[in-house]
Design a protein around this motif. Sequence first.
Motif: not given
Length: 442
Positions: A65-66, A68-70, A72-73, A117, A121, A124
């Motif tokens: 999840l981390g 994927c978050a990085v 996407v952001i 997630a 990703a 993106t």
Amino acid sequence: MHPWHRRARQSAMTILVIACWAQAVVPRMLQSLTAPKVRAAAGEATAGYTHPAQLSKDALTLAVLGVCAVVVIGGLRSRRSGAVGVLAVALAPWLYLMVRGAYSHAGLLLAVLLYPAVVLAVWTLRPRIRELGTLGILVGLTAISCMLMAVVWPDAALFRSSFGDFIAEDKQILPWGMLEGYLTQPNNLGQTLAVGLPLIFLVRPRMLRAVLVGCTGIALVWTASRSSLYSVAIAAAVAAVVALARRSRPPAALLSLAAVAATVVVLPLTTSDPSAFTNRGYIWGVSIDAWQSSPWVGNGANWYGVIASTAANLGSTVFHGHNQAVQIAVTGGVLLLLLVVWQYVLAARRAARMPGGAGLFATTYLAALLGTCILEVSLAYVDNFSLLFVVALPTAVILFQEAPVEHRVGRPAAPAHSQQDAGKPENRRPAAELMTVAATDG
């Protein structure tokens, strides 16, 4: 330098692939090595994960999840993303199940966030098909590690009964029992390897690819999972048809995939013998009757788990519908079935339009995935998390591939090679080799 240049995106995709693989495999392997593993009955309470396995599961889920978050952001900051419409199609089945689950008061697990997630990703990053080669290596290493477990520690990797005895059913092919590896059923491992096998054909160099294909094939036979072996045969047949089609490749690919998908839907509806397909006929009959009580929205994603704990259970080993269409209809109804069909029709169209080896790979992969769906349940949205890394990742990569410019503007595609190049050795490769040459524009 721009933070989202091609090499950075490739590195991010590699990290994502490794993280997803680790989340699916490492906790279950630790569980296999740190606790007794026997055949469980549906509806029975189990001891759950050991502390090391649970700790690794939580940590690796958060890691995925981390990552994927990085990604996407970073993509949003760089204003890099794919088509929003395709993303909506990919997320629609998951979103529907989440809403349906909330309506039926189903619990929320952190793991259910993995699918959206990962899809976000990949949307993106928009990786090329050949970047799935890393996943192919990991699939091959998974097969090898499962066989090593069976040799070094048979209790952890061979199928055993609830009494702890090794199960030697008539269906076993090799004399050493049935391989389940880090999972709890030979069929589960067979599904994973069958769906992942086409990914190995993206691996370079050739010698490594040959070794991994051979080892994965042996592991598949060792599982004695007939449904998985059937799916490999189906995928090979589809690959041969598409490779021989040449100029009519797109319609051949679509028709081949449509035939496999039709089998998934039609087989349960036309099976009347309860003992057919190792008693799947009975499971399908009861499931279809249950679906008819709530045809549009289904009975919820946890229906098989609920019924397994009642007197109306379908059998001690029935954890799902043993057919993807039946599973979707019973749990989510016609609405979910339409959303899933929409997603995979779009994926099939993208695969059929890809040029060269990328298109052949994508079509073969989808054929293998759909082939396992005939007698098992392979799609992973809010459950079936052990298959997430070989289902959600490649499917998302296929969905978010950009069509060639010629297709987008309506002009016929240019020939893959000029007349002068037609005689070059690299342009006369056999069909099996094309799967390893994921085209640069795919």
